[in-house]
Design an enzyme around this catalytic site. Structure first.
Site, PDB file in Angstrom:
ATOM      1  N   CYS A  99       0.836  -1.197   0.000  1.00 16.34           N
ATOM      2  CA  CYS A  99       0.000   0.000   0.000  1.00 16.34           C
ATOM      3  C   CYS A  99       0.877   1.255   0.000  1.00 16.34           C
ATOM      4  O   CYS A  99       1.461   1.584  -1.034  1.00 16.34           O
ATOM      5  CB  CYS A  99      -0.975  -0.056   1.173  1.00 16.34           C
ATOM      6  SG  CYS A  99      -2.459   0.916   0.861  1.00 16.34           S
TER       7      CYS A  99
ATOM      8  N   HIS B 143      -3.533  -5.211   0.709  1.00 15.11           N
ATOM      9  CA  HIS B 143      -2.801  -5.702   1.891  1.00 15.11           C
ATOM     10  C   HIS B 143      -2.828  -7.227   1.894  1.00 15.11           C
ATOM     11  O   HIS B 143      -3.745  -7.828   2.458  1.00 15.11           O
ATOM     12  CB  HIS B 143      -3.466  -5.194   3.170  1.00 15.11           C
ATOM     13  CG  HIS B 143      -3.274  -3.731   3.396  1.00 15.11           C
ATOM     14  ND1 HIS B 143      -2.299  -3.232   4.219  1.00 15.11           N
ATOM     15  CD2 HIS B 143      -3.913  -2.664   2.876  1.00 15.11           C
ATOM     16  CE1 HIS B 143      -2.354  -1.912   4.213  1.00 15.11           C
ATOM     17  NE2 HIS B 143      -3.328  -1.538   3.406  1.00 15.11           N
TER      18      HIS B 143
ATOM     19  N   GLU C 288      -1.298  -9.316   3.620  1.00 16.22           N
ATOM     20  CA  GLU C 288      -1.166  -9.918   4.959  1.00 16.22           C
ATOM     21  C   GLU C 288      -2.513 -10.203   5.608  1.00 16.22           C
ATOM     22  O   GLU C 288      -2.601 -11.020   6.519  1.00 16.22           O
ATOM     23  CB  GLU C 288      -0.319  -9.033   5.885  1.00 16.22           C
ATOM     24  CG  GLU C 288      -0.880  -7.660   6.214  1.00 16.22           C
ATOM     25  CD  GLU C 288      -0.537  -6.595   5.167  1.00 16.22           C
ATOM     26  OE1 GLU C 288      -0.005  -6.957   4.099  1.00 16.22           O
ATOM     27  OE2 GLU C 288      -0.826  -5.413   5.414  1.00 16.22           O
TER      28      GLU C 288
HETATM   29  N1  LIG Z   1      -3.091   1.556   3.944  1.00 14.43           N
HETATM   30  C1  LIG Z   1      -2.208   2.366   3.402  1.00 14.43           C
HETATM   31  O1  LIG Z   1      -1.010   2.111   3.376  1.00 14.43           O
HETATM   32  C2  LIG Z   1      -2.718   3.647   2.824  1.00 14.43           C
HETATM   33  C3  LIG Z   1      -1.702   4.370   1.987  1.00 14.43           C
HETATM   34  C4  LIG Z   1      -2.086   5.804   1.712  1.00 14.43           C
HETATM   35  N2  LIG Z   1      -2.038   6.572   2.924  1.00 14.43           N
HETATM   36  C5  LIG Z   1      -3.474   5.861   1.090  1.00 14.43           C
HETATM   37  O2  LIG Z   1      -4.415   6.228   1.749  1.00 14.43           O
HETATM   38  O3  LIG Z   1      -3.626   5.492  -0.045  1.00 14.43           O
END
Ligand SMILES: NC(=O)CC[C@H](N)C(=O)O
Length: 307
Positions: free
Chosen positions: A124, A253, A255
Site C-alpha cells: 500500500c 494488503h 497480509e
Molecule cells: N493503507 C495504506 O497504506 C494507505 C496508503 C495511503 N495513505 C493511502 O491512503 O492510499
C-alpha cells in the site's frame, strides 16, 4: 476438507515451528514501530511464509525517521544503528501507513533495496513510495511525491482517488475485498506465486493510488504494472521491477489473508527471494494458491518442502 489431512498438516507445521531453524532477518521500516501490534498481520504473514521455507523469521522494526538525514545530527547513534540493521537484513518490507512523517526515510530504504538487489515488498503506502522513489531517481523527477504527503509537488506520482474523496464525494476509503486482474502474466513473479490465476481477490484500505498519467513513463524505465482493478483497469494494483531479483509492490494488503498453512503469496515470494530459493521453487513447479477464507485440501502447498 478431510480432518485427518488437516491434522497432519497442522502437526507438521507445529513440529517445524518447534525445531531449530536457521534465522532469516527481515527489516520492517515503518512509522508505528514503537507499537509493534500495529504490524501484527504483517509479522504473522512473515512468520507463516518463513516457516513454510523452514526459516525462523527475525523481524527488525526500524523507525523510518531514524533513517533520514536529519537524524544523523539529532541522534547519530540511532541513525547509524538503524542503517546497520537495515543494510544487514536479508529483505525489506515497507508496510502500509498514513501521513508524511518518516516517508523520506522509507524512500531512502527503498532506494537501497532497489539499487542493491535486496528483496523488497511494498504494501500500500510501501508500493506508493517505491513508485515515488523510482520517479525521482530513474525518471529524474526530483520533486516526485504523493499528493497526500507533498501537496505542492509538481509531479504527483500518487493521487487521491476521486470517488473516495470525503469532501467532494462523501466517501472515506477504498476498503475491503476487491478483485485484481493480471494484465501482464508472463513477466509477473506474483502471477506465478499465486498459482497462475486470471484474477485474485485481496483486501484493501487506501485513499490514494498510482497516477495513471505516469504509468507509461514508469514502465518505460522497467517498473511494470502487472495487475489492475477489474472494474476500470485504471487502478494499479501490482507493481514489479524488471531485472530485480524480487521488487514487488501491492496496493492491497496481502497480509490480511495469510494463514499458517496458506502463507500469503507476496510474502512467500519475499522469503523465498531472501533465502535464494525463488528460482528452485519455481523450477520444482510448486503450486501456490489464491488466498481465500475457506480451506480446501487442494489449496495446500505440499509440506514438508524440499527445494
Ligand atoms: N493503507 C495504506 O497504506 C494507505 C496508503 C495511503 N495513505 C493511502 O491512503 O492510499
Amino acid at each position: 476438507m478431510e480432518s485427518s489431512f488437516f491434522f497432519a498438516q497442522w502437526q507438521n507445521l507445529t513440529l517445524r515451528q518447534e525445531s531449530p531453524l536457521p534465522e532469516i532477518h527481515i527489516a520492517l521500516v515503518g512509522k508505528y514501530t514503537r507499537l509493534q501490534d500495529s504490524y501484527l498481520s504483517v509479522s504473522k504473514a512473515i512468520q507463516h511464509a518463513a516457516l513454510y521455507c523452514k526459516r525462523k523469521a527475525r523481524l527488525h522494526y526500524i523507525q523510518a525517521d531514524l533513517l533520514e538525514e536529519t537524524a544523523r545530527d539529532i541522534d547519530p547513534v540511532k541513525f547509524h544503528d538503524s542503517w546497520q540493521t537495515m543494510c544487514s537484513s536479508q529483505a525489506l518490507i515497507v508496510p502500509g501507513g498514513f501521513g508524511q512523517r518518516g516517508t523520506e526515510g522509507m524512500i531512502t530504504a527503498i532506494n537501497w533495496a532497489r539499487t542493491h538487489d535486496m528483496p523488497f515488498l511494498g504494501v500500500c503506502l510501501g508500493m506508493q513510495l517505491a513508485a515515488v522513489e523510482f520517479a525521482r531517481n530513474k525518471l529524474g523527477l526530483a520533486d516526485a511525491n504523493s499528493s497526500e504527503l507533498q501537496p505542492e509537488s509538481s509531479n504527483h506520482i500518487i493521487i487521491e482517488m476521486p470517488e473516495f474523496n470525503p469532501v467532494t464525494k462523501g466517501g472515506t476509503m477504498r476498503l475491503g475485498k476487491r478483485r485484481t486482474i493480471f494484465t501482464n502474466k508472463e513477466d509477473s513473479v506474483l502471477w506465478k506465486l499465486y498459482g497462475k490465476p486470471d484474477v485474485i481477490d485481496e483486501r484493501h484500505r487506501h485513499r490514494y493510488e498510482i497516477n495513471p498519467e505516469y504509468v507509461t513513463k514508469l514502465e518505460s524505465e522497467g517498473m511494470q504494472f502487472v495487475g489492475c482493478d477489474i472494474d476500470t483497469h485504471q487502478r494499479m494494483e501490482i507493481m514489479e521491477l524488471k531485472g530485480h531479483y524480487y521488487f514487488v509492490g501491492c496496493q492491497y494488503h496481502p497480509e490480511y489473508l495469510t494463514r499458517p498453512l496458506k502463507p500469503s503469496p507476496p510474502y512467500l515470494g519475499l522469503i523465498l527471494a531472501a533465502t535464494h530459493k525463488l528460482s528452485s521453487y519455481f523450477a520444482q513447479g510448486n503450486r501456490t494458491h489464491s488466498p481465500s477464507n475457506s480451506l480446501q485440501s487442494s489449496d495446500f502447498i505440499s509440506w514438508p518442502l524440499e527445494f
